[in-house]
Design an enzyme around this catalytic site. Structure first.
Site, PDB file in Angstrom:
ATOM      1  N   ARG A   1     -63.125  51.980  37.777  1.00 40.70           N
ATOM      2  CA  ARG A   1     -63.309  51.540  36.404  1.00 40.70           C
ATOM      3  C   ARG A   1     -64.232  52.014  35.557  1.00 40.70           C
ATOM      4  O   ARG A   1     -64.998  51.441  34.963  1.00 40.70           O
ATOM      5  CB  ARG A   1     -63.393  49.940  36.318  1.00 40.70           C
ATOM      6  CG  ARG A   1     -62.291  49.192  36.906  1.00 40.70           C
ATOM      7  CD  ARG A   1     -60.768  49.335  36.336  1.00 40.70           C
ATOM      8  NE  ARG A   1     -59.772  48.732  36.987  1.00 40.70           N
ATOM      9  CZ  ARG A   1     -59.039  49.422  37.937  1.00 40.70           C
ATOM     10  NH1 ARG A   1     -59.390  50.661  38.206  1.00 40.70           N
ATOM     11  NH2 ARG A   1     -58.093  48.830  38.591  1.00 40.70           N
TER      12      ARG A   1
ATOM     13  N   SER B   1     -58.275  41.413  33.625  1.00 41.81           N
ATOM     14  CA  SER B   1     -59.491  41.117  34.504  1.00 41.81           C
ATOM     15  C   SER B   1     -60.689  40.925  33.635  1.00 41.81           C
ATOM     16  O   SER B   1     -61.156  41.881  32.937  1.00 41.81           O
ATOM     17  CB  SER B   1     -59.543  41.814  35.405  1.00 41.81           C
ATOM     18  OG  SER B   1     -58.478  41.854  36.450  1.00 41.81           O
TER      19      SER B   1
ATOM     20  N   GLU C   1     -66.139  43.142  33.509  1.00 38.98           N
ATOM     21  CA  GLU C   1     -65.139  44.423  33.362  1.00 38.98           C
ATOM     22  C   GLU C   1     -64.949  44.676  31.851  1.00 38.98           C
ATOM     23  O   GLU C   1     -64.846  45.548  31.169  1.00 38.98           O
ATOM     24  CB  GLU C   1     -63.904  44.531  34.130  1.00 38.98           C
ATOM     25  CG  GLU C   1     -63.006  45.525  33.782  1.00 38.98           C
ATOM     26  CD  GLU C   1     -61.958  45.615  34.627  1.00 38.98           C
ATOM     27  OE1 GLU C   1     -62.120  44.989  36.110  1.00 38.98           O
ATOM     28  OE2 GLU C   1     -60.852  46.095  34.391  1.00 38.98           O
TER      29      GLU C   1
HETATM   30  C1  LIG Z   1     -52.331  41.650  30.560  1.00 38.02           C
HETATM   31  C2  LIG Z   1     -53.458  42.777  30.868  1.00 38.02           C
HETATM   32  C3  LIG Z   1     -53.313  43.389  32.083  1.00 38.02           C
HETATM   33  C4  LIG Z   1     -54.252  44.456  32.398  1.00 38.02           C
HETATM   34  N1  LIG Z   1     -54.272  45.108  33.547  1.00 38.02           N
HETATM   35  C5  LIG Z   1     -55.060  46.034  33.917  1.00 38.02           C
HETATM   36  C6  LIG Z   1     -55.020  46.644  35.201  1.00 38.02           C
HETATM   37  O1  LIG Z   1     -54.113  46.433  35.930  1.00 38.02           O
HETATM   38  N2  LIG Z   1     -55.636  47.818  35.512  1.00 38.02           N
HETATM   39  C7  LIG Z   1     -56.723  48.038  34.631  1.00 38.02           C
HETATM   40  O2  LIG Z   1     -57.504  48.915  34.882  1.00 38.02           O
HETATM   41  N3  LIG Z   1     -56.977  47.486  33.497  1.00 38.02           N
HETATM   42  C8  LIG Z   1     -56.019  46.415  33.139  1.00 38.02           C
HETATM   43  N4  LIG Z   1     -56.166  45.772  31.775  1.00 38.02           N
HETATM   44  C9  LIG Z   1     -57.317  45.961  31.124  1.00 38.02           C
HETATM   45  C10 LIG Z   1     -57.169  47.258  30.063  1.00 38.02           C
HETATM   46  O3  LIG Z   1     -55.837  47.384  29.820  1.00 38.02           O
HETATM   47  C11 LIG Z   1     -57.789  48.453  30.513  1.00 38.02           C
HETATM   48  O4  LIG Z   1     -59.076  48.408  30.650  1.00 38.02           O
HETATM   49  C12 LIG Z   1     -57.560  49.673  29.487  1.00 38.02           C
HETATM   50  O5  LIG Z   1     -58.178  50.992  30.079  1.00 38.02           O
HETATM   51  C13 LIG Z   1     -58.136  49.498  28.190  1.00 38.02           C
HETATM   52  O6  LIG Z   1     -57.749  50.286  27.145  1.00 38.02           O
HETATM   53  P1  LIG Z   1     -57.306  50.010  25.625  1.00 38.02           P
HETATM   54  O7  LIG Z   1     -56.694  51.220  25.216  1.00 38.02           O
HETATM   55  O8  LIG Z   1     -56.939  48.819  25.282  1.00 38.02           O
HETATM   56  O9  LIG Z   1     -59.063  50.290  25.206  1.00 38.02           O
HETATM   57  P2  LIG Z   1     -59.926  49.027  24.505  1.00 38.02           P
HETATM   58  O10 LIG Z   1     -59.779  47.702  25.157  1.00 38.02           O
HETATM   59  O11 LIG Z   1     -59.644  49.196  23.030  1.00 38.02           O
HETATM   60  O12 LIG Z   1     -61.442  49.914  24.687  1.00 38.02           O
HETATM   61  C14 LIG Z   1     -61.881  49.967  25.994  1.00 38.02           C
HETATM   62  C15 LIG Z   1     -63.137  50.795  26.158  1.00 38.02           C
HETATM   63  O13 LIG Z   1     -62.694  52.073  25.688  1.00 38.02           O
HETATM   64  C16 LIG Z   1     -63.344  52.803  24.473  1.00 38.02           C
HETATM   65  N5  LIG Z   1     -62.055  53.449  23.887  1.00 38.02           N
HETATM   66  C17 LIG Z   1     -61.009  53.097  23.690  1.00 38.02           C
HETATM   67  N6  LIG Z   1     -60.335  54.214  23.291  1.00 38.02           N
HETATM   68  C18 LIG Z   1     -61.092  55.252  23.071  1.00 38.02           C
HETATM   69  C19 LIG Z   1     -61.101  56.807  22.674  1.00 38.02           C
HETATM   70  N7  LIG Z   1     -59.920  57.022  22.326  1.00 38.02           N
HETATM   71  N8  LIG Z   1     -62.027  57.363  22.943  1.00 38.02           N
HETATM   72  C20 LIG Z   1     -63.190  56.798  23.401  1.00 38.02           C
HETATM   73  N9  LIG Z   1     -63.602  55.575  23.596  1.00 38.02           N
HETATM   74  C21 LIG Z   1     -62.497  54.872  23.445  1.00 38.02           C
HETATM   75  C22 LIG Z   1     -63.551  51.655  23.481  1.00 38.02           C
HETATM   76  O14 LIG Z   1     -64.657  51.799  22.851  1.00 38.02           O
HETATM   77  C23 LIG Z   1     -63.988  50.613  24.764  1.00 38.02           C
HETATM   78  O15 LIG Z   1     -65.304  50.744  24.962  1.00 38.02           O
HETATM   79  C24 LIG Z   1     -55.235  44.726  31.458  1.00 38.02           C
HETATM   80  C25 LIG Z   1     -55.363  44.269  30.356  1.00 38.02           C
HETATM   81  C26 LIG Z   1     -54.442  42.971  29.916  1.00 38.02           C
HETATM   82  C27 LIG Z   1     -54.666  42.537  28.666  1.00 38.02           C
END
Ligand SMILES: Cc1cc2nc3c(=O)[nH]c(=O)nc-3n(C[C@H](O)[C@H](O)[C@H](O)COP(=O)(O)OP(=O)(O)OC[C@H]3O[C@@H](n4cnc5c(N)ncnc54)[C@H](O)[C@@H]3O)c2cc1C
Length: 298
Positions: A172, A223, A293
């Site tokens: 992560r 998580s 996380e």
């Molecule tokens: C129901 C559910 C299940 C999940 N299951 C998992 C799982 O199985 N495994 C897992 O790893 N995670 C899981 N997650 C967590 C999450 O989906 C991940 O951490 C994912 O990578 C976050 O992506 P996001 O686009 O939503 O980013 P955000 O939550 O919008 O942002 C996360 C971080 O990335 C940065 N960021 C986002 N986009 C960019 C960009 N284009 N450029 C630079 N920085 C950026 C943001 O500033 C922030 O610091 C889950 C979440 C939920 C709600």
């Protein structure tokens, strides 16, 4: 906070002033961003980055908000959301996806094209940008194994291409997350040929597992805490007796203890209080300090 304290003058795409970020996070928490900007093209992103740099406006990058806890006070500057960057190209085993493409869409399209490597990704509500930065992963798979290179715009709006090795991936974590060199605009992936029917079957099994073991019917951030080395945060929280604990409308899910669900109308302060209580109890019972996380901003 009022919108008069800075202006946005330029071609940056759609702008929404005082936009509640609870509409842009899967936990449905978070106060307003002074301005939410939704560019349609990378050159608009570059112009916005230069503008914010020049005017010293704080910038928050949003993916799908699935790993974000925005405080109730909101974000005092610009929140940049890349959901309109949606290009996706498949050419043989090579794939190029812009940052706003949703991971489940990327997984579905690549599997349908007979490409293996993202079967685990269908249930993760992330964008490509957020997943590449967080090194999202599940069921033994992770982004690090399929990313070939990532194109970013640095804070001066200049393009840089980073190879997978340069991203320095860990659990992560990535150099993009640690060093925050800029905004992810697109990523290229290399997958391997496989039978689409078998890939889709495997993906269905993994989704069914999720539906059984995770509280997907209520808003959450997935998580809340990272798994400590060799352990499971969910099991530690459960065995410390925290399942069902509640602060206001935020609850440690009875289904999965590392998911804190919003029962409706919860606040970020409640989520933070619950996180602190759970951290303290796990430290007391197990002597382990859980690390969040979820990214806390605002
Ligand atoms: C129901 C559910 C299940 C999940 N299951 C998992 C799982 O199985 N495994 C897992 O790893 N995670 C899981 N997650 C967590 C999450 O989906 C991940 O951490 C994912 O990578 C976050 O992506 P996001 O686009 O939503 O980013 P955000 O939550 O919008 O942002 C996360 C971080 O990335 C940065 N960021 C986002 N986009 C960019 C960009 N284009 N450029 C630079 N920085 C950026 C943001 O500033 C922030 O610091 C889950 C979440 C939920 C709600």
């Amino acid at each position: 906070m009022d919108r008069s304290s800075f202006r946005l003058e330029g071609d940056f795409g759609e702008i929404r002033w005082q936009e509640p970020l609870s509409r842009h996070t899967t936990w449905k928490l978070g106060g307003p961003a002074r301005a939410l900007v939704l560019p349609e093209r990378p050159d608009q992103v570059a112009a916005l980055l230069r503008y914010c740099q020049e005017k010293q406006i704080p910038l928050l990058v949003l993916g799908n908000g699935s790993n974000l806890l925005v405080r109730d006070s909101g974000w005092p500057g610009v929140a940049l959301k890349l959901s309109k960057l949606q290009q996706l190209e498949l050419s043989g085993e090579k794939i190029r996806a812009q940052a706003g493409v949703l991971l489940p869409v990327l997984a579905r399209k690549t599997m349908a094209a007979g490409l293996a490597g993202l079967e685990w990704a269908g249930g993760i509500p992330a964008t490509v940008g957020g997943a590449v930065l967080m090194n999202a992963g599940a069921h033994g798979g992770q982004m690090a194994e399929v990313v070939e290179k990532v194109t970013i715009l640095n804070w001066q709006g200049e393009e840089e291409v980073w190879s997978s090795q340069e991203l320095d991936y860990g659990y992560r974590s990535s150099r993009l997350k640690a060093a925050r060199p800029g905004v992810v605009i697109e990523a290229s992936f290399r997958l391997t040929p496989a039978d689409p029917v078998q890939l889709q079957q495997r993906a269905q099994e993994l989704l069914a597992w999720r539906q059984q073991h995770q509280p997907l019917n209520l808003p959450s951030c997935g998580s809340v805490f990272k798994n400590p080395p060799g352990g499971s945060a969910g099991r530690l929280i459960e065995s410390a007796g925290c399942k069902g604990w509640q602060e206001g409308q935020i609850q440690v899910s009875p289904v999965h203890a590392n998911f804190f669900v919003n029962l409706g109308g919860g606040t970020a302060s409640e989520a933070l209080r619950l996180m602190e209580r759970v951290q303290a109890r796990v430290a007391q019972v197990h002597g382990i300090k859980l690390e969040p996380e979820v990214q806390i901003v605002g």
